[in-house]
Design a protein around this motif. Structure first.
Motif, mmCIF file in Angstrom:
data_model
loop_
_atom_site.group_PDB
_atom_site.id
_atom_site.type_symbol
_atom_site.label_atom_id
_atom_site.label_comp_id
_atom_site.label_asym_id
_atom_site.label_seq_id
_atom_site.Cartn_x
_atom_site.Cartn_y
_atom_site.Cartn_z
ATOM 1 N N GLN A 12 0.843 -1.206 0.000
ATOM 2 C CA GLN A 12 0.000 0.000 0.000
ATOM 3 C C GLN A 12 0.878 1.255 0.000
ATOM 4 O O GLN A 12 0.575 2.228 -0.704
ATOM 5 N N VAL A 13 1.954 1.198 0.782
ATOM 6 C CA VAL A 13 2.859 2.356 0.817
ATOM 7 C C VAL A 13 3.478 2.561 -0.554
ATOM 8 O O VAL A 13 3.569 3.692 -1.058
ATOM 9 N N VAL A 14 3.891 1.487 -1.202
ATOM 10 C CA VAL A 14 4.501 1.586 -2.522
ATOM 11 C C VAL A 14 3.474 2.104 -3.526
ATOM 12 O O VAL A 14 3.774 2.980 -4.347
ATOM 13 N N ARG A 15 2.209 1.650 -3.485
ATOM 14 C CA ARG A 15 1.180 2.114 -4.406
ATOM 15 C C ARG A 15 0.917 3.605 -4.194
ATOM 16 O O ARG A 15 0.738 4.357 -5.150
ATOM 17 N N ARG A 16 0.839 4.020 -2.936
ATOM 18 C CA ARG A 16 0.594 5.423 -2.649
ATOM 19 C C ARG A 16 1.737 6.305 -3.177
ATOM 20 O O ARG A 16 1.497 7.353 -3.795
#
Length: 170
Positions: A156-160
Motif C-alpha cells: 500500500q505504501v509503494v502504491r501510494r
C-alpha cells in the motif's frame, strides 16, 4: 614267614634295589603274597586271601537287640502319629501352593500396574506433544499472517508513493 606292609610291597615293585632284598613268601594283613617270575613290564605278585580264623568269627558276631512286645495301642499311636505327619505335610504343601499363588497374583498385579502406568505416561506424553505441535503451528500461522500483513502494508505504501509520483509528474 616275614610280614611287611602293603606300602613296602608296592615300593619293592617300583624300586629294583629293594626288590633284590625280597626273597620268599610274605604275609600282609590276612593275605599271602608270593612273588612270580619277573616279567618284561616289571615285578609280579600272586596275592592269596586267607579264610577268616574262627577267633575272628566270634569277635564280629553281633547279637540283635531283643524285640519288644508291640501292643495294639502302640500300633494305633504310631498310625495316628503317621496320619498327623501326613496331614502336617499336606498342610505345608497347601501353604506353599497358596504362597506361590499369592506371589503369582502379586507379580501379575504389579505387571498390570506397571503396564497401566506406562500407558498413562505414554498417553500424557503424546497429549503434551500434540499440544506443543498445535501451539507451534498456531505460532507459525500467526507469524506468516503477520508477514503477509506487513507485505500488504508495504505494498500500500509503494502504491501510494507511485500514485503521488504520477500525480506530481502529470
Amino acid at each position: 614267614m616275614k610280614e611287611m606292609s602293603v606300602l613296602s610291597l608296592l615300593c619293592s615293585c617300583l624300586y629294583p634295589e629293594t626288590r633284590k632284598n625280597l626273597v620268599g613268601e610274605f604275609q600282609v594283613a590276612g593275605m599271602e603274597v608270593k612273588p612270580i617270575n619277573k616279567r618284561a613290564s616289571g615285578q609280579a605278585f600272586e596275592v592269596i586271601l586267607k579264610p577268616p580264623s574262627p577267633v575272628s568269627d566270634t569277635a564280629h558276631c553281633v547279637t540283635s537287640p531283643p524285640k519288644k512286645d508291640v501292643s495294639l495301642e502302640d500300633i494305633q499311636k504310631k498310625l495316628e502319629a503317621a496320619e498327623d505327619r501326613r496331614r502336617s505335610q499336606e498342610a505345608q504343601v497347601l501353604r506353599a501352593l497358596a504362597e506361590k499363588r499369592e506371589h503369582e497374583r502379586d507379580v501379575v498385579m504389579k505387571a498390570m500396574e506397571e503396564n497401566s502406568n506406562f500407558s498413562k505416561m505414554a498417553e500424557e506424553k503424546l497429549t503434551m506433544k500434540m499440544e506443543q505441535i498445535k501451539e507451534n503451528r498456531q505460532a507459525y500461522l500467526a507469524c506468516i499472517m503477520e508477514r503477509l500483513q506487513e507485505k500488504e502494508r508495504h505494498a500500500q505504501v509503494v502504491r501510494r508513493n507511485k500514485e503521488l509520483r504520477e500525480a506530481l509528474t502529470a
